[in-house]
Design a protein around this motif. Structure first.
Motif, PDB file in Angstrom:
ATOM      1  N   ILE A 210      47.500  27.800  34.656  1.00  0.00           N
ATOM      2  CA  ILE A 210      49.150  27.878  34.227  1.00  0.00           C
ATOM      3  C   ILE A 210      49.467  29.083  33.953  1.00  0.00           C
ATOM      4  O   ILE A 210      50.358  29.619  34.609  1.00  0.00           O
ATOM      5  CB  ILE A 210      49.241  27.101  32.559  1.00  0.00           C
ATOM      6  CG1 ILE A 210      49.090  25.726  32.942  1.00  0.00           C
ATOM      7  CG2 ILE A 210      50.894  27.325  32.198  1.00  0.00           C
ATOM      8  CD1 ILE A 210      49.299  24.893  31.688  1.00  0.00           C
ATOM      9  N   LEU A 211      48.594  30.248  33.357  1.00  0.00           N
ATOM     10  CA  LEU A 211      49.073  31.609  33.030  1.00  0.00           C
ATOM     11  C   LEU A 211      48.937  32.602  34.051  1.00  0.00           C
ATOM     12  O   LEU A 211      50.029  33.029  34.634  1.00  0.00           O
ATOM     13  CB  LEU A 211      48.385  31.941  31.991  1.00  0.00           C
ATOM     14  CG  LEU A 211      48.662  33.368  31.300  1.00  0.00           C
ATOM     15  CD1 LEU A 211      50.093  33.275  30.686  1.00  0.00           C
ATOM     16  CD2 LEU A 211      47.723  33.910  30.339  1.00  0.00           C
ATOM     17  N   ILE A 212      47.811  32.622  34.753  1.00  0.00           N
ATOM     18  CA  ILE A 212      47.623  33.757  35.843  1.00  0.00           C
ATOM     19  C   ILE A 212      47.110  33.116  37.017  1.00  0.00           C
ATOM     20  O   ILE A 212      45.855  33.477  37.452  1.00  0.00           O
ATOM     21  CB  ILE A 212      46.840  34.675  35.334  1.00  0.00           C
ATOM     22  CG1 ILE A 212      45.760  34.603  34.719  1.00  0.00           C
ATOM     23  CG2 ILE A 212      47.901  35.787  34.283  1.00  0.00           C
ATOM     24  CD1 ILE A 212      44.836  35.674  34.234  1.00  0.00           C
ATOM     25  N   PRO A 213      47.342  31.993  37.559  1.00  0.00           N
ATOM     26  CA  PRO A 213      46.510  31.239  38.802  1.00  0.00           C
ATOM     27  C   PRO A 213      46.627  32.237  39.942  1.00  0.00           C
ATOM     28  O   PRO A 213      45.525  31.981  40.873  1.00  0.00           O
ATOM     29  CB  PRO A 213      47.446  30.160  39.062  1.00  0.00           C
ATOM     30  CG  PRO A 213      48.953  30.673  38.850  1.00  0.00           C
ATOM     31  CD  PRO A 213      48.675  31.183  37.346  1.00  0.00           C
ATOM     32  N   GLY A 214      47.322  33.268  40.203  1.00  0.00           N
ATOM     33  CA  GLY A 214      47.331  34.119  41.267  1.00  0.00           C
ATOM     34  C   GLY A 214      46.287  35.240  41.048  1.00  0.00           C
ATOM     35  O   GLY A 214      46.220  35.952  42.095  1.00  0.00           O
ATOM     36  N   TYR A 215      45.651  35.354  40.026  1.00  0.00           N
ATOM     37  CA  TYR A 215      44.803  36.570  39.733  1.00  0.00           C
ATOM     38  C   TYR A 215      43.317  36.154  40.250  1.00  0.00           C
ATOM     39  O   TYR A 215      42.829  35.134  40.439  1.00  0.00           O
ATOM     40  CB  TYR A 215      44.546  36.924  38.451  1.00  0.00           C
ATOM     41  CG  TYR A 215      45.929  37.934  37.799  1.00  0.00           C
ATOM     42  CD1 TYR A 215      46.883  38.295  38.946  1.00  0.00           C
ATOM     43  CD2 TYR A 215      45.993  38.325  36.753  1.00  0.00           C
ATOM     44  CE1 TYR A 215      48.006  38.795  38.272  1.00  0.00           C
ATOM     45  CE2 TYR A 215      47.032  39.243  36.333  1.00  0.00           C
ATOM     46  CZ  TYR A 215      47.918  39.570  37.058  1.00  0.00           C
ATOM     47  OH  TYR A 215      48.926  40.280  36.732  1.00  0.00           O
ATOM     48  N   SER A 216      42.327  37.197  40.196  1.00  0.00           N
ATOM     49  CA  SER A 216      40.991  37.070  40.624  1.00  0.00           C
ATOM     50  C   SER A 216      40.193  36.305  39.597  1.00  0.00           C
ATOM     51  O   SER A 216      40.711  36.325  38.532  1.00  0.00           O
ATOM     52  CB  SER A 216      40.531  38.470  41.166  1.00  0.00           C
ATOM     53  OG  SER A 216      40.388  39.072  40.178  1.00  0.00           O
ATOM     54  N   PRO A 217      39.038  35.927  39.859  1.00  0.00           N
ATOM     55  CA  PRO A 217      38.134  35.009  39.050  1.00  0.00           C
ATOM     56  C   PRO A 217      37.798  35.948  38.020  1.00  0.00           C
ATOM     57  O   PRO A 217      37.723  35.653  36.802  1.00  0.00           O
ATOM     58  CB  PRO A 217      37.087  34.573  40.005  1.00  0.00           C
ATOM     59  CG  PRO A 217      37.587  34.329  41.306  1.00  0.00           C
ATOM     60  CD  PRO A 217      38.549  35.640  41.435  1.00  0.00           C
ATOM     61  N   ALA A 218      37.383  37.315  38.448  1.00  0.00           N
ATOM     62  CA  ALA A 218      37.113  38.195  37.545  1.00  0.00           C
ATOM     63  C   ALA A 218      38.270  38.656  36.124  1.00  0.00           C
ATOM     64  O   ALA A 218      38.022  38.624  35.082  1.00  0.00           O
ATOM     65  CB  ALA A 218      36.741  39.641  37.939  1.00  0.00           C
ATOM     66  N   GLU A 219      39.389  38.754  36.721  1.00  0.00           N
ATOM     67  CA  GLU A 219      40.414  39.162  35.981  1.00  0.00           C
ATOM     68  C   GLU A 219      40.901  37.812  34.887  1.00  0.00           C
ATOM     69  O   GLU A 219      41.210  37.799  33.871  1.00  0.00           O
ATOM     70  CB  GLU A 219      41.650  39.316  36.589  1.00  0.00           C
ATOM     71  CG  GLU A 219      41.683  40.719  37.044  1.00  0.00           C
ATOM     72  CD  GLU A 219      42.819  40.781  37.983  1.00  0.00           C
ATOM     73  OE1 GLU A 219      43.684  42.051  37.830  1.00  0.00           O
ATOM     74  OE2 GLU A 219      43.088  40.441  39.216  1.00  0.00           O
ATOM     75  N   LYS A 220      40.643  36.573  35.547  1.00  0.00           N
ATOM     76  CA  LYS A 220      40.721  35.445  34.901  1.00  0.00           C
ATOM     77  C   LYS A 220      39.790  35.238  33.640  1.00  0.00           C
ATOM     78  O   LYS A 220      40.136  34.874  32.571  1.00  0.00           O
ATOM     79  CB  LYS A 220      40.739  34.055  35.895  1.00  0.00           C
ATOM     80  CG  LYS A 220      41.832  33.869  36.764  1.00  0.00           C
ATOM     81  CD  LYS A 220      41.776  32.771  37.337  1.00  0.00           C
ATOM     82  CE  LYS A 220      42.566  32.563  38.520  1.00  0.00           C
ATOM     83  NZ  LYS A 220      42.788  31.230  39.362  1.00  0.00           N
ATOM     84  N   ASP A 221      38.469  35.472  33.881  1.00  0.00           N
ATOM     85  CA  ASP A 221      37.451  35.680  33.036  1.00  0.00           C
ATOM     86  C   ASP A 221      37.814  36.428  31.776  1.00  0.00           C
ATOM     87  O   ASP A 221      37.411  35.965  30.623  1.00  0.00           O
ATOM     88  CB  ASP A 221      36.204  35.782  33.565  1.00  0.00           C
ATOM     89  CG  ASP A 221      35.634  34.433  34.591  1.00  0.00           C
ATOM     90  OD1 ASP A 221      36.139  33.422  34.346  1.00  0.00           O
ATOM     91  OD2 ASP A 221      34.857  34.933  35.384  1.00  0.00           O
ATOM     92  N   LEU A 222      38.023  37.587  32.152  1.00  0.00           N
ATOM     93  CA  LEU A 222      38.263  38.576  30.971  1.00  0.00           C
ATOM     94  C   LEU A 222      39.606  38.422  30.148  1.00  0.00           C
ATOM     95  O   LEU A 222      39.663  38.302  28.926  1.00  0.00           O
ATOM     96  CB  LEU A 222      38.648  39.788  31.706  1.00  0.00           C
ATOM     97  CG  LEU A 222      38.789  41.293  30.737  1.00  0.00           C
ATOM     98  CD1 LEU A 222      37.695  41.316  29.737  1.00  0.00           C
ATOM     99  CD2 LEU A 222      39.416  42.385  31.703  1.00  0.00           C
TER     100      LEU A 222
END
Length: 497
Positions: free
Chosen positions: A138-150
């Protein structure tokens, strides 16, 4: 020296230190002045905080993750407590104090505190569980996996913040209901001290990185709570462990809180939608640039909408409880009219001097010229939203004073739908670097149209209530008495016939 009447008085001697300054009751102007000073101090410290943050992290992945991580905690806090609880609690607390005495008013306060503690703890646990799915989908589906994990990790740390803030909100509501704004005002300024401390730790302690300001947010909200406790202790608070979900006072608070929380929650859902769209923008620096621009725009909104509105609400609530609707309308029109008039020049100043201000304050270290240009572009859009946002904050206080929280919820829902539609619509016409304007312009259109609707509805409501005004009823009774007393005995006799 004193200016104004009893409600709008401004007495310089009230601001002299000593003699129980934290216990003094302030008028609308005095309370607004205190809150404006505190907000100015808070925003100055906020600028210092942002200068350090930008120099350390710029508009890179760590900064984006930090800004995105604050969305869920902020939304959950405002759904349960936040300004919603203050607006719902003050009218009921004042009514209980007037009608049933101090003892019942403090029992109600204890019940609200106990219930809020349980709810915020439950929200914390649920938030920790749903954070991964929320961030990824929902929040940041367009970001990279590393950014999502952080972002997930930082979100889980920040979720402790709503619990502390929620308990502090009860303290703020009690002090505001007594028209004591000094310590709540100081708490606003103290907030950024904890964040600056976290940034300094990140700067001088190797390996801390973005976790410095993240844990700094928890220290900041704890300071906000602690600084208000001395004022609370002087109110002779009588806490009791009461748990009665059928308590009539709690029911009244809940009736106001539910739509009020939903209304504020709708606004924060708008921020989540903005973040969702921003994650797909071609420029990866967009989210950080929008945050910096929104921070600069938030200063005049807070000074005009938040400070004046927070000071005005207890007075409007007392007049509504006493049935003095004519005075209420006059006060609301004076304060709202003067405040809205200030937002237009403030918006022009942001548009004219935004670029040199951004360059002077933020363009250091990791914050490069491209970040400055992108932030300035976003600020131009946010300047257009300033009048509508400030007016909406002030107008909603009039409905809360009338114990009507459903109207602000309906208008906020309308604004959210307009904002969502405008995001899709404007994305069809703005591309490349200028695509960042879509987010603030959608907000400006939604907030402006909502303020116009709210203003019309509030004036219409108060106009209908004039016949119920206690002063007007007494005047009508006096007129009827004088009219009857002028009748001659002959006229009275003929009337009986």
């Amino acid at each position: 020296m004193i200016w104004g009447g009893r409600i709008f008085r401004f007495n310089l001697s009230n601001f002299r230190p000593g003699g129980g300054l934290s216990l003094r009751r302030f008028s609308v102007l005095e309370g607004a002045f205190l809150l404006m000073l505190a907000l100015m101090a808070s925003r100055v410290l906020g600028v210092v905080r942002q200068v350090i943050f930008n120099a350390l992290f710029g508009v890179g992945p760590n900064a984006n993750a930090y800004y995105a991580a604050a969305r869920l905690p902020d939304t959950l806090y405002n759904l349960i407590a936040g300004g919603a609880l203050i607006s719902a609690f003050i009218p009921v607390f004042l009514a209980y104090e007037k009608e049933k005495g101090d003892s019942e008013a403090w029992r109600l306060t204890s019940l609200v505190f106990n219930l809020l503690l349980v709810l915020m703890t439950a929200v914390l646990l649920v938030g920790e569980f749903i954070a991964p799915a929320f961030v990824n989908n929902i929040l940041i589906p367009g970001y990279s996996p590393a950014e999502k994990d952080l972002t997930i990790t930082l979100t889980r740390i920040m979720l402790v913040q709503p619990l502390i803030l929620g308990l502090g909100t009860v303290v703020t509501a009690i002090l505001n209901s007594r028209r004591q704004f000094l310590l709540p005002a100081v708490s606003l300024a103290v907030y950024n001290v904890g964040l600056i401390g976290g940034l300094l730790v990140a700067k001088f302690v190797p390996g801390v990185g973005i976790y410095g300001p993240t844990y700094g947010t928890l220290v900041a909200v704890l300071l906000q709570l602690v600084v208000q406790l001395p004022g609370l202790s002087k109110q002779h608070v009588r806490y009791s462990f009461i748990w009665d979900l059928r308590h009539p006072g709690l029911r009244q608070v809940g009736i106001l809180l539910l739509p009020n929380s939903l209304a504020i929650g709708v606004a924060y859902i708008g921020n989540i939608i903005d973040t969702h769209f921003t994650s797909y923008l071609p420029d990866s620096a967009s989210l950080a640039a929008l945050h910096n621009a929104e921070m600069l725009q938030a200063l005049p909104v807070a000074l005009i909408g938040q400070a004046v509105g927070q000071s005005l609400l207890p007075h409007l609530a007392m007049q509504a409880a006493a049935g003095r609707y004519i005075r209420m309308r006059q006060m609301a029109l004076k304060v709202i009219g003067a405040s809205i008039a200030l937002t237009v020049p403030a918006a022009l100043l942001l548009a004219l001097f935004g670029k040199p201000m951004i360059h002077l304050l933020f363009q250091h270290g990791a914050f490069d010229p491209h970040a400055s240009d992108l932030t300035n572009l976003a600020l131009l859009g946010y300047a257009c939203a300033l009048p509508g946002l400030a007016a909406g904050n002030l107008l909603s206080g009039g409905f809360f004073a009338l114990k009507d929280a459903w109207t602000p919820f309906i208008t906020n829902t309308y604004a959210l739908l307009v904002r969502w539609f405008m995001l899709y619509f404007l994305f069809q016409f703005l591309h490349g670097t200028t695509a960042i304007l879509v987010v603030p312009l959608a907000l400006a259109i939604a907030a402006g149209s909502e303020a116009i609707i709210m203003g019309g509805l509030l004036l219409f409501r108060l106009r209908r209530y004039i016949k119920r005004d206690k002063g007007m009823q007494r005047l009508e009774q006096r007129r009827r008495y004088l009219k009857a007393s002028r009748k001659t005995p002959v006229q009275l006799s003929s009337d009986h016939e």
